[in-house]
Design a protein around this motif. Structure first.
Motif, short mmCIF file in Angstrom:
data_model
loop_
_atom_site.label_atom_id
_atom_site.label_comp_id
_atom_site.label_asym_id
_atom_site.label_seq_id
_atom_site.Cartn_x
_atom_site.Cartn_y
_atom_site.Cartn_z
N TYR A 282 0.83 -1.20 0.00
CA TYR A 282 0.00 0.00 0.00
C TYR A 282 0.88 1.27 0.00
N PRO A 283 0.33 2.38 -0.51
CA PRO A 283 1.08 3.63 -0.44
C PRO A 283 1.38 4.01 1.01
N ALA A 284 2.57 4.51 1.25
CA ALA A 284 2.99 4.91 2.58
C ALA A 284 3.99 6.05 2.44
N LEU A 285 4.49 6.52 3.55
CA LEU A 285 5.48 7.60 3.54
C LEU A 285 6.74 7.15 4.27
N ILE A 286 7.87 7.56 3.72
CA ILE A 286 9.15 7.32 4.37
C ILE A 286 9.70 8.66 4.82
N LEU A 287 9.98 8.78 6.11
CA LEU A 287 10.53 10.02 6.65
C LEU A 287 12.04 9.85 6.80
N ARG A 288 12.78 10.75 6.19
CA ARG A 288 14.25 10.75 6.33
C ARG A 288 14.67 11.99 7.10
N LEU A 289 15.63 11.80 7.96
CA LEU A 289 16.17 12.89 8.75
C LEU A 289 17.64 13.07 8.37
N ASP A 290 17.93 14.22 7.79
CA ASP A 290 19.28 14.48 7.28
C ASP A 290 19.74 13.39 6.31
N GLY A 291 18.78 12.95 5.49
CA GLY A 291 19.08 11.96 4.47
C GLY A 291 19.05 10.52 4.93
N GLU A 292 18.93 10.27 6.23
CA GLU A 292 18.93 8.91 6.77
C GLU A 292 17.51 8.46 7.09
N LEU A 293 17.21 7.20 6.77
CA LEU A 293 15.90 6.64 7.07
C LEU A 293 15.61 6.72 8.56
N ASP A 294 14.51 7.35 8.90
CA ASP A 294 14.17 7.53 10.31
C ASP A 294 12.86 6.83 10.69
N THR A 295 11.84 6.97 9.83
CA THR A 295 10.51 6.44 10.17
C THR A 295 9.80 5.95 8.91
N VAL A 296 9.12 4.82 9.04
CA VAL A 296 8.20 4.36 7.99
C VAL A 296 6.79 4.59 8.52
N LEU A 297 6.01 5.35 7.78
CA LEU A 297 4.66 5.69 8.20
C LEU A 297 3.65 4.99 7.30
N ALA A 298 3.10 3.89 7.79
CA ALA A 298 2.07 3.16 7.06
C ALA A 298 0.70 3.72 7.44
N VAL A 299 -0.25 3.54 6.54
CA VAL A 299 -1.55 4.20 6.70
C VAL A 299 -2.70 3.22 6.49
N ARG A 300 -3.74 3.36 7.28
CA ARG A 300 -4.97 2.60 7.09
C ARG A 300 -6.06 3.55 6.62
N PHE A 301 -6.79 3.14 5.58
CA PHE A 301 -7.87 3.95 5.02
C PHE A 301 -9.21 3.25 5.23
N ASP A 302 -10.21 4.02 5.61
CA ASP A 302 -11.58 3.52 5.71
C ASP A 302 -12.51 4.60 5.16
N ASP A 303 -13.33 4.23 4.17
CA ASP A 303 -14.32 5.15 3.62
C ASP A 303 -13.71 6.49 3.21
N GLY A 304 -12.52 6.44 2.61
CA GLY A 304 -11.91 7.64 2.06
C GLY A 304 -11.15 8.51 3.04
N LEU A 305 -11.05 8.09 4.30
CA LEU A 305 -10.32 8.86 5.31
C LEU A 305 -9.25 7.99 5.96
N ILE A 306 -8.26 8.64 6.53
CA ILE A 306 -7.21 7.92 7.24
C ILE A 306 -7.68 7.61 8.65
N THR A 307 -7.73 6.32 8.97
CA THR A 307 -8.20 5.91 10.30
C THR A 307 -7.07 5.34 11.16
N GLY A 308 -5.94 5.03 10.53
CA GLY A 308 -4.82 4.48 11.29
C GLY A 308 -3.49 4.96 10.73
N LEU A 309 -2.58 5.35 11.61
CA LEU A 309 -1.23 5.75 11.23
C LEU A 309 -0.26 4.92 12.07
#
Length: 329
Positions: A282-309
């Motif tokens: 699924y589409p998600a976001l990768i957060l990098r801090l000063d170019g280094e991988l810091d956080t993977v942010l996965a997302v849950r969608f329900d009825d067109g809105l984000i219900t879980g991060l």
């Protein structure tokens, strides 16, 4: 018993090479022996390796543990008399399932002492995973968390039946139960999962649009933009494993989540980048801090809105974000 160096190296190559469809020698087929002769046991294992990894990962929620299970599977498989095996795929799945069940019970004890919330290990997945809707749904972070609420045998039965469509007889062999018991377990697990699965289907296009708006709002610090895409009861779960700072308990509510996320990014604004990626199908976001991988942010969608991060920060869980992982059913 100690393995010969060549056998130990062969085992390591088989199970720890990049899970990308390419074999340890860089070709599409792994040959051993003089003259390029193919070892039948190796050939069968390599042919089904991505499937076996997927089975183990869905049962465990940990890529590292799934790889360990594949090592144990190979050890047992390499000692099997192939002349006695009618269906090599089913036999390999059975070995993998039994090893995963054993490890799943160990993981349960390990999680009891885990610092903060425990989230599955995220995988940077290949595009074809997203194209297989059922597979993508089964490995999504939201579904993996639902599977976490099942007892070990229930989880194994559900995964083998609902995801991989194995027959009840094959599942019974894999989990060591009667077919009647497996049918009852499957029914119970389906009901449990159905009550917790995403409430409404979201198309891939809608998912990308919502995530794009979410990312834009985060980058620009647009509080109202975040509130527009977050469900009122959205839940943010963080996993730092006691190594990285993360929320120790889930944060619930659009206002709280939005302010917390914007506040966190503002503190690191100069060195932060947010990149879109395919994580667990699924589409998600990768957060990098000063170019280094810091956080993977996965997302849950329900009825067109984000219900879980689901924010995975534990560095021990981010090793599989360096390359794409191939999953198979």
């Amino acid at each position: 018993m100690r393995m010969a160096p060549s056998e130990a190296k062969k085992r390591e190559q088989l199970v720890t090479s990049e899970n990308s469809g390419r074999e340890p020698d860089g070709t599409t087929g792994w040959t051993v022996g003089e003259g390029g002769r193919t070892d039948p046991a190796t050939e069968a294992f390599v042919a089904h390796r991505n499937l076996l990894f997927t089975v183990a990962y869905e049962m465990l929620g940990s890529a590292a543990d799934a790889e360990d299970v594949l090592q144990e599977t190979w050890l047992r498989w390499s000692g099997v008399d192939l002349a006695t095996v009618r269906d090599r795929r089913a036999y390999l799945v059975r070995i993998t399932t039994r090893q995963a069940l054993s490890r799943l019970r160990t993981l349960g004890r390990r999680k009891e002492s885990y610092v903060g919330a425990w989230l599955p290990e995220p995988l940077l997945t290949t595009p074809d995973v997203a194209e297989d809707v059922e597979l993508a749904h089964s490995v999504s972070m939201a579904m993996m968390l639902v599977l976490e609420t099942l007892a070990p045998t229930e989880r194994a039965v559900f995964v083998l039946r609902e995801v991989f469509d194995l027959g009840y007889d094959e599942i019974a062999d894999a989990v060591g139960k009667s077919q009647a018991a497996v049918r009852q377990t499957a029914h119970r697990a389906r009901a449990h999962v159905a009550a917790r699965r995403p409430r409404g289907a979201v198309s891939p296009t809608e998912t990308r649009d919502v995530l794009t708006a979410f990312r834009r709002a985060l980058v620009t610090g647009d509080l109202q933009g975040l509130l527009d895409v977050l469900a009122p009861d959205v839940v943010l779960v963080g996993d730092g494993g006691g190594i990285k700072r993360a929320v120790l308990r889930p944060v619930t509510g659009a206002g709280k989540v939005a302010r917390l996320m914007i506040g966190g990014l503002v503190k690191q604004a100069a060195g932060v980048s947010l990149e879109p990626a395919q994580v667990n199908g699924y589409p998600a976001l990768i957060l990098r801090l000063d170019g280094e991988l810091d956080t993977v942010l996965a997302v849950r969608f329900d009825d067109g809105l984000i219900t879980g991060l689901y924010a995975v920060r534990n560095p021990e869980k981010l090793s599989h974000m360096a390359r794409e992982t191939t999953l198979r059913r």
